[in-house]
Scaffold this active site. Sequence first.
Site, PDB file in Angstrom:
ATOM      1  N   GLU A  76       8.301  13.046  -1.002  1.00 33.90           N
ATOM      2  CA  GLU A  76       7.063  13.477  -0.720  1.00 33.90           C
ATOM      3  C   GLU A  76       6.390  14.139  -2.069  1.00 33.90           C
ATOM      4  OE1 GLU A  76       5.053  12.494   1.513  1.00 33.90           O
ATOM      5  OE2 GLU A  76       6.659  11.459   2.592  1.00 33.90           O
ATOM      6  N   HIS A  79       5.375  11.506  -4.577  1.00 32.52           N
ATOM      7  CA  HIS A  79       3.699  11.250  -4.378  1.00 32.52           C
ATOM      8  C   HIS A  79       2.578  12.264  -4.774  1.00 32.52           C
ATOM      9  CE1 HIS A  79       4.656   7.934  -1.852  1.00 32.52           C
ATOM     10  NE2 HIS A  79       5.264   8.402  -0.735  1.00 32.52           N
ATOM     11  N   GLU A 157       6.134   3.376  -2.323  1.00 32.60           N
ATOM     12  CA  GLU A 157       7.014   3.792  -1.420  1.00 32.60           C
ATOM     13  C   GLU A 157       8.488   3.578  -2.139  1.00 32.60           C
ATOM     14  OE1 GLU A 157       7.033   5.847   1.248  1.00 32.60           O
ATOM     15  OE2 GLU A 157       4.832   5.612   0.969  1.00 32.60           O
TER      16      GLU A 157
END
Length: 229
Positions: A76, A79, A157
């Site tokens: 995360e 990201h 991803e």
Amino acid sequence: VPPDTRDPALRRLRNVVEEMAIAAGVSVPEIYVLPHEQSINAFAAGWSTSDAAIAVTQGALDRLNRDELQGVIGHEFSHIVNGDMRLNIRLIGLLFGILFLSIIGRNLMIFGGGHGGRGGRDNRNPIPLIGIALLIAGGVGVLVGRIIQASVSRQREYLADASAAYITRNPEGLARALEKIRDYRGPVLEVSEGVRHMFFVNPVSGRDGSALFSTHPPIQERIDRLRRM
């Protein structure tokens, strides 16, 4: 999750997030838990590193050990650092804008043909035809937009997995977390289709395939890539 929490699971989560923030070179984001969700999942939200937030499900807290949780949080953080949150918000806005064309077209078809009286010039009214054109254009646009969104999301991803392995120096932790998600057979997290690409794995099934509209790569392929690092 407040900084002074004394709950052991929440304390572990805060410690992991703070460690990953230091490793990634960004400020500690806001931390949230979805307490009623038993599936294993997480997502990052926000517009930039200064207003970012990370949320994990209760299932992630309960089912992942520290190394596995660290891998998910590292994913995360990737990201956040790579600007994927901003990209996700823009993709959502783009798709809604295209969808709005279909909404306008449908309304024009329904309400745009009632002008004029009997024997008048209704057959010359262009509004329903404009509505049909907008409806078709919006439908095709949404279809193409979702394909593009899914393709971009799958590549991001893969990048986030690789970045998490680099940040944590432990790709095996993330691989084991993905294995637990792959083998999970409990309640799923129901969310709108438009935001599923923001999650760590597909929140509906957790086992997204390689189909055209899949927002996540196949979990086994992600595991295999991590273990080849």
